[in-house]
Scaffold this motif. Structure first.
Motif, PDB file in Angstrom:
ATOM      1  N   CYS A 293       0.748  -1.227  -0.023  1.00  0.00           N
ATOM      2  CA  CYS A 293       0.192   0.151   0.107  1.00  0.00           C
ATOM      3  C   CYS A 293       0.938   1.269   0.048  1.00  0.00           C
ATOM      4  N   GLY A 294       1.734   1.148  -0.921  1.00  0.00           N
ATOM      5  CA  GLY A 294       2.298   2.557  -1.347  1.00  0.00           C
ATOM      6  C   GLY A 294       1.625   3.400  -2.078  1.00  0.00           C
ATOM      7  N   LYS A 295       2.537   4.148  -3.132  1.00  0.00           N
ATOM      8  CA  LYS A 295       2.090   4.997  -4.016  1.00  0.00           C
ATOM      9  C   LYS A 295       0.868   4.489  -4.575  1.00  0.00           C
ATOM     10  N   MET A 296       0.844   3.470  -5.254  1.00  0.00           N
ATOM     11  CA  MET A 296      -0.359   2.913  -6.360  1.00  0.00           C
ATOM     12  C   MET A 296      -1.241   2.406  -5.462  1.00  0.00           C
ATOM     13  N   GLY A 297      -0.956   1.487  -4.436  1.00  0.00           N
ATOM     14  CA  GLY A 297      -1.954   0.827  -3.638  1.00  0.00           C
ATOM     15  C   GLY A 297      -2.758   1.719  -2.932  1.00  0.00           C
TER      16      GLY A 297
ATOM     17  N   LEU B  64      -2.031  -5.437   3.515  1.00  0.00           N
ATOM     18  CA  LEU B  64      -0.591  -5.630   3.920  1.00  0.00           C
ATOM     19  C   LEU B  64       0.398  -4.670   3.447  1.00  0.00           C
ATOM     20  N   ASP B  65       0.958  -4.162   4.452  1.00  0.00           N
ATOM     21  CA  ASP B  65       2.157  -3.320   4.184  1.00  0.00           C
ATOM     22  C   ASP B  65       2.958  -2.896   5.372  1.00  0.00           C
ATOM     23  N   ARG B  66       4.271  -2.861   5.177  1.00  0.00           N
ATOM     24  CA  ARG B  66       5.130  -2.681   6.535  1.00  0.00           C
ATOM     25  C   ARG B  66       5.076  -1.873   7.190  1.00  0.00           C
ATOM     26  N   HIS B  67       4.521  -0.501   6.443  1.00  0.00           N
ATOM     27  CA  HIS B  67       4.362   0.944   7.129  1.00  0.00           C
ATOM     28  C   HIS B  67       3.001   0.882   7.589  1.00  0.00           C
ATOM     29  N   ASP B  68       2.738   2.160   8.677  1.00  0.00           N
ATOM     30  CA  ASP B  68       1.787   2.207   9.186  1.00  0.00           C
ATOM     31  C   ASP B  68       0.645   2.602   8.305  1.00  0.00           C
TER      32      ASP B  68
ATOM     33  N   MET C 103      -1.512  -7.547  -6.194  1.00  0.00           N
ATOM     34  CA  MET C 103      -0.102  -7.264  -5.921  1.00  0.00           C
ATOM     35  C   MET C 103       0.503  -5.805  -6.262  1.00  0.00           C
ATOM     36  N   ALA C 104       0.484  -5.259  -5.177  1.00  0.00           N
ATOM     37  CA  ALA C 104       1.033  -3.829  -5.418  1.00  0.00           C
ATOM     38  C   ALA C 104       2.378  -3.525  -5.070  1.00  0.00           C
ATOM     39  N   VAL C 105       3.066  -4.355  -4.948  1.00  0.00           N
ATOM     40  CA  VAL C 105       4.729  -4.169  -4.389  1.00  0.00           C
ATOM     41  C   VAL C 105       5.474  -3.850  -5.734  1.00  0.00           C
ATOM     42  N   LYS C 106       6.764  -3.663  -5.631  1.00  0.00           N
ATOM     43  CA  LYS C 106       7.820  -3.571  -6.545  1.00  0.00           C
ATOM     44  C   LYS C 106       7.856  -4.763  -7.331  1.00  0.00           C
ATOM     45  N   PRO C 107       7.988  -4.794  -8.627  1.00  0.00           N
ATOM     46  CA  PRO C 107       7.976  -5.878  -9.580  1.00  0.00           C
ATOM     47  C   PRO C 107       9.368  -6.798  -9.051  1.00  0.00           C
ATOM     48  N   GLN C 108      10.451  -6.208  -8.708  1.00  0.00           N
ATOM     49  CA  GLN C 108      11.614  -6.968  -8.657  1.00  0.00           C
ATOM     50  C   GLN C 108      11.552  -7.619  -7.210  1.00  0.00           C
TER      51      GLN C 108
ATOM     52  N   SER D 209      -2.289  -8.398 -10.873  1.00  0.00           N
ATOM     53  CA  SER D 209      -1.104  -7.903 -10.467  1.00  0.00           C
ATOM     54  C   SER D 209      -1.146  -6.636 -11.156  1.00  0.00           C
ATOM     55  N   LEU D 210      -0.538  -5.610 -10.381  1.00  0.00           N
ATOM     56  CA  LEU D 210      -0.422  -4.401 -10.810  1.00  0.00           C
ATOM     57  C   LEU D 210       1.272  -3.931 -11.387  1.00  0.00           C
ATOM     58  N   MET D 211       1.904  -5.144 -11.147  1.00  0.00           N
ATOM     59  CA  MET D 211       3.328  -4.862 -11.332  1.00  0.00           C
ATOM     60  C   MET D 211       3.777  -4.668 -12.796  1.00  0.00           C
ATOM     61  N   ALA D 212       4.430  -3.703 -13.138  1.00  0.00           N
ATOM     62  CA  ALA D 212       5.081  -3.430 -14.266  1.00  0.00           C
ATOM     63  C   ALA D 212       5.985  -4.552 -14.737  1.00  0.00           C
ATOM     64  N   GLY D 213       5.663  -4.881 -16.060  1.00  0.00           N
ATOM     65  CA  GLY D 213       6.580  -5.674 -16.765  1.00  0.00           C
ATOM     66  C   GLY D 213       6.304  -7.060 -16.419  1.00  0.00           C
TER      67      GLY D 213
ATOM     68  N   MET E 226      -2.778  -2.584 -15.323  1.00  0.00           N
ATOM     69  CA  MET E 226      -1.814  -1.484 -15.249  1.00  0.00           C
ATOM     70  C   MET E 226      -2.526   0.008 -15.104  1.00  0.00           C
ATOM     71  N   PRO E 227      -2.733   0.380 -13.877  1.00  0.00           N
ATOM     72  CA  PRO E 227      -3.652   1.534 -13.263  1.00  0.00           C
ATOM     73  C   PRO E 227      -2.376   2.778 -13.438  1.00  0.00           C
ATOM     74  N   ASN E 228      -3.153   3.955 -13.056  1.00  0.00           N
ATOM     75  CA  ASN E 228      -2.240   5.025 -12.943  1.00  0.00           C
ATOM     76  C   ASN E 228      -2.850   5.844 -11.818  1.00  0.00           C
TER      77      ASN E 228
HETATM   78  N1  NDP Z   1       3.470   4.357  -8.722  1.00  0.00           N
HETATM   79  C1  NDP Z   1       2.782   4.185  -9.895  1.00  0.00           C
HETATM   80  O1  NDP Z   1       2.253   5.340 -10.316  1.00  0.00           O
HETATM   81  C2  NDP Z   1       2.457   3.015 -10.454  1.00  0.00           C
HETATM   82  C3  NDP Z   1       2.654   1.643  -9.957  1.00  0.00           C
HETATM   83  N2  NDP Z   1       2.465   0.544 -10.626  1.00  0.00           N
HETATM   84  C4  NDP Z   1       2.887  -0.533 -10.075  1.00  0.00           C
HETATM   85  O2  NDP Z   1       2.443  -0.721  -8.700  1.00  0.00           O
HETATM   86  C5  NDP Z   1       3.480  -1.404  -7.759  1.00  0.00           C
HETATM   87  C6  NDP Z   1       3.804  -0.692  -6.569  1.00  0.00           C
HETATM   88  O3  NDP Z   1       4.290   0.669  -6.901  1.00  0.00           O
HETATM   89  P1  NDP Z   1       4.633   1.974  -6.039  1.00  0.00           P
HETATM   90  O4  NDP Z   1       3.160   1.864  -5.032  1.00  0.00           O
HETATM   91  O5  NDP Z   1       5.069   2.824  -6.830  1.00  0.00           O
HETATM   92  O6  NDP Z   1       5.743   1.178  -4.883  1.00  0.00           O
HETATM   93  P2  NDP Z   1       5.654   1.666  -3.445  1.00  0.00           P
HETATM   94  O7  NDP Z   1       7.231   1.167  -3.041  1.00  0.00           O
HETATM   95  O8  NDP Z   1       5.273   2.941  -3.024  1.00  0.00           O
HETATM   96  O9  NDP Z   1       4.895   0.726  -2.833  1.00  0.00           O
HETATM   97  C7  NDP Z   1       5.073  -0.667  -2.216  1.00  0.00           C
HETATM   98  C8  NDP Z   1       4.677  -0.704  -0.719  1.00  0.00           C
HETATM   99  O10 NDP Z   1       4.865  -2.193  -0.434  1.00  0.00           O
HETATM  100  C9  NDP Z   1       5.715  -2.398   0.741  1.00  0.00           C
HETATM  101  N3  NDP Z   1       6.152  -3.517   0.746  1.00  0.00           N
HETATM  102  C10 NDP Z   1       6.987  -4.197  -0.322  1.00  0.00           C
HETATM  103  N4  NDP Z   1       7.191  -5.479  -0.132  1.00  0.00           N
HETATM  104  C11 NDP Z   1       6.385  -5.753   1.090  1.00  0.00           C
HETATM  105  C12 NDP Z   1       6.278  -6.875   2.072  1.00  0.00           C
HETATM  106  N5  NDP Z   1       7.183  -8.030   1.679  1.00  0.00           N
HETATM  107  N6  NDP Z   1       5.703  -6.915   3.154  1.00  0.00           N
HETATM  108  C13 NDP Z   1       5.110  -5.903   3.541  1.00  0.00           C
HETATM  109  N7  NDP Z   1       5.081  -4.482   2.838  1.00  0.00           N
HETATM  110  C14 NDP Z   1       5.813  -4.658   1.338  1.00  0.00           C
HETATM  111  C15 NDP Z   1       6.512  -1.314   0.650  1.00  0.00           C
HETATM  112  O11 NDP Z   1       7.194  -1.054   1.745  1.00  0.00           O
HETATM  113  P3  NDP Z   1       8.643  -0.305   1.611  1.00  0.00           P
HETATM  114  O12 NDP Z   1       8.850   0.834   0.845  1.00  0.00           O
HETATM  115  O13 NDP Z   1       9.584  -0.673   2.890  1.00  0.00           O
HETATM  116  O14 NDP Z   1       9.550  -1.558   0.654  1.00  0.00           O
HETATM  117  C16 NDP Z   1       5.682  -0.073   0.163  1.00  0.00           C
HETATM  118  O15 NDP Z   1       4.968   0.646   1.159  1.00  0.00           O
HETATM  119  C17 NDP Z   1       4.742  -1.909  -8.609  1.00  0.00           C
HETATM  120  O16 NDP Z   1       4.668  -3.128  -9.240  1.00  0.00           O
HETATM  121  C18 NDP Z   1       4.690  -0.654  -9.990  1.00  0.00           C
HETATM  122  O17 NDP Z   1       4.958  -1.373 -11.027  1.00  0.00           O
HETATM  123  C19 NDP Z   1       1.632   0.444 -11.645  1.00  0.00           C
HETATM  124  C20 NDP Z   1       1.127   1.787 -12.168  1.00  0.00           C
HETATM  125  C21 NDP Z   1       1.552   2.902 -11.616  1.00  0.00           C
END
Ligand code: NDP
Ligand code: A1CAB
Length: 272
Positions: A15-19, A37-41, A68-73, A93-97, A121-123
């Motif tokens: 639940c970062g920027k896209m989530g 599920l996200d390690r941040h508050d 799935m909205a974590v980094k693809p890597q 899966s929202l993950m790029a690539g 692939m949202p925005n």
């Molecule tokens: N940003 C965008 O505009 C877009 C993004 N996407 C896709 O969305 C996905 C997420 O991107 P974005 O939101 O920018 O990324 P972020 O890094 O902002 O969000 C990912 C979040 O997930 C947390 N996280 C990752 N792994 C775990 C884990 N194992 N347990 C708990 N928390 C975890 C991260 O914490 P921490 O930072 O500490 O790792 C972070 O808070 C990517 O795959 C991207 O390709 C798709 C379209 C647009």
């Protein structure tokens, strides 16, 4: 019996920027009880729950969709754990690539279930309900699972299905990354206005409202963008003077082509 007015429940992994952008839209539209599920508050309204790691997954919870909205890597271990825990639940899966093949190989081989994966692939404008999401469904996805995923994406903007998975790289380059190009234009317009002598707050207001207004016109008009451009461009006037610079072959036409090619190429490399 589910309330059909509500969106499908989700386990939102990341639940970062896209989530966050998607979740804000879903919460405003009415989401079945879900787990984030996200390690941040996170601050979540009842009845939604926040957990920091998979060990905290509630025993009484089975989502309609794992998002799935974590980094693809860095997704494989988490996806492995979630697909083992929720066998048979489809993955959006929202993950790029990340291709269906790579996601299946790395994460579903152990489950004994065919991999029901939908790529989206949202925005970030999804946060305001004006997003654009491209979708592609894998071969093992049921109509109900497609419907659930389209409902989630459609709750936060427009949706479009593509017919070939490789087209998701182009969707990513055009609309997934696209808002960043527009924000760059806003930055550059603002800076140019300041450089020409405007107070910073004036240049900022002019740049932002102009991009907003042009976006609204594009959204509401059936005319081609080229025709809308022509209607601004008086012969021999100021717009023509600027467009002569922007539209020189080695300026925007070449630059935008190269930039989109670079994004497509990066998306292809993120596959594995
Ligand atoms: N940003 C965008 O505009 C877009 C993004 N996407 C896709 O969305 C996905 C997420 O991107 P974005 O939101 O920018 O990324 P972020 O890094 O902002 O969000 C990912 C979040 O997930 C947390 N996280 C990752 N792994 C775990 C884990 N194992 N347990 C708990 N928390 C975890 C991260 O914490 P921490 O930072 O500490 O790792 C972070 O808070 C990517 O795959 C991207 O390709 C798709 C379209 C647009
Ligand atoms: O930059 C990225 O890789 C992600 C995908 C599209 C927008 N942000």
């Amino acid at each position: 019996m589910h309330d059909t007015r509500l969106l499908p429940s989700v386990l939102l992994a990341g639940c970062g920027k896209m989530g966050t952008a998607m979740l804000e839209g879903w919460l405003s539209q009415g989401l079945r009880p879900s787990v984030i599920l996200d390690r941040h508050d996170q601050t979540l309204p009842h009845p939604h729950r926040h957990i920091r790691q998979t060990e905290e997954l509630p025993a009484d919870f089975i989502p309609d969709v794992i998002v799935m909205a974590v980094k693809p890597q860095t997704s494989d271990s988490l996806l492995h754990q979630l697909t083992r825990h929720f066998a048979g639940v489809p993955v959006l899966s929202l993950m790029a690539g990340r291709t269906l093949e790579s996601l299946s190989q790395h994460s579903f081989a152990h489950t004994g279930h065919p991999p029901a994966i939908i790529r989206a692939m949202p925005n970030t404008p999804c946060a305001l309900g004006v997003g654009m999401t491209g979708l592609y469904a894998g071969p093992h996805v049921t109509e109900q699972q497609k419907h659930d995923c389209e409902k989630l994406a459609g709750a936060v903007g427009k949706t479009i299905w593509v017919e070939q998975e490789s087209q998701m790289d182009i969707v990513t380059a055009v609309s997934g990354s696209g808002p960043a190009y527009v924000f760059l234009l806003a930055e550059l317009l603002e800076k140019a206005g300041i450089d020409q002598g405007l107070p910073p707050h004036t240049a900022r207001e002019l740049a932002r409202q102009t991009i907003y207004g042009a976006g609204c016109l594009l959204s509401h008009s059936t005319l081609d963008a080229a025709e809308l451009r022509t209607r601004v461009t008086s012969p021999g006037g100021t717009t023509a003077a600027a467009l002569n610079v922007f539209m020189a072959p080695d300026a925007w036409p070449d630059t935008v082509t190269k930039a989109i090619q670079a994004a497509v190429s990066r998306s292809e490399k993120l596959a594995s």
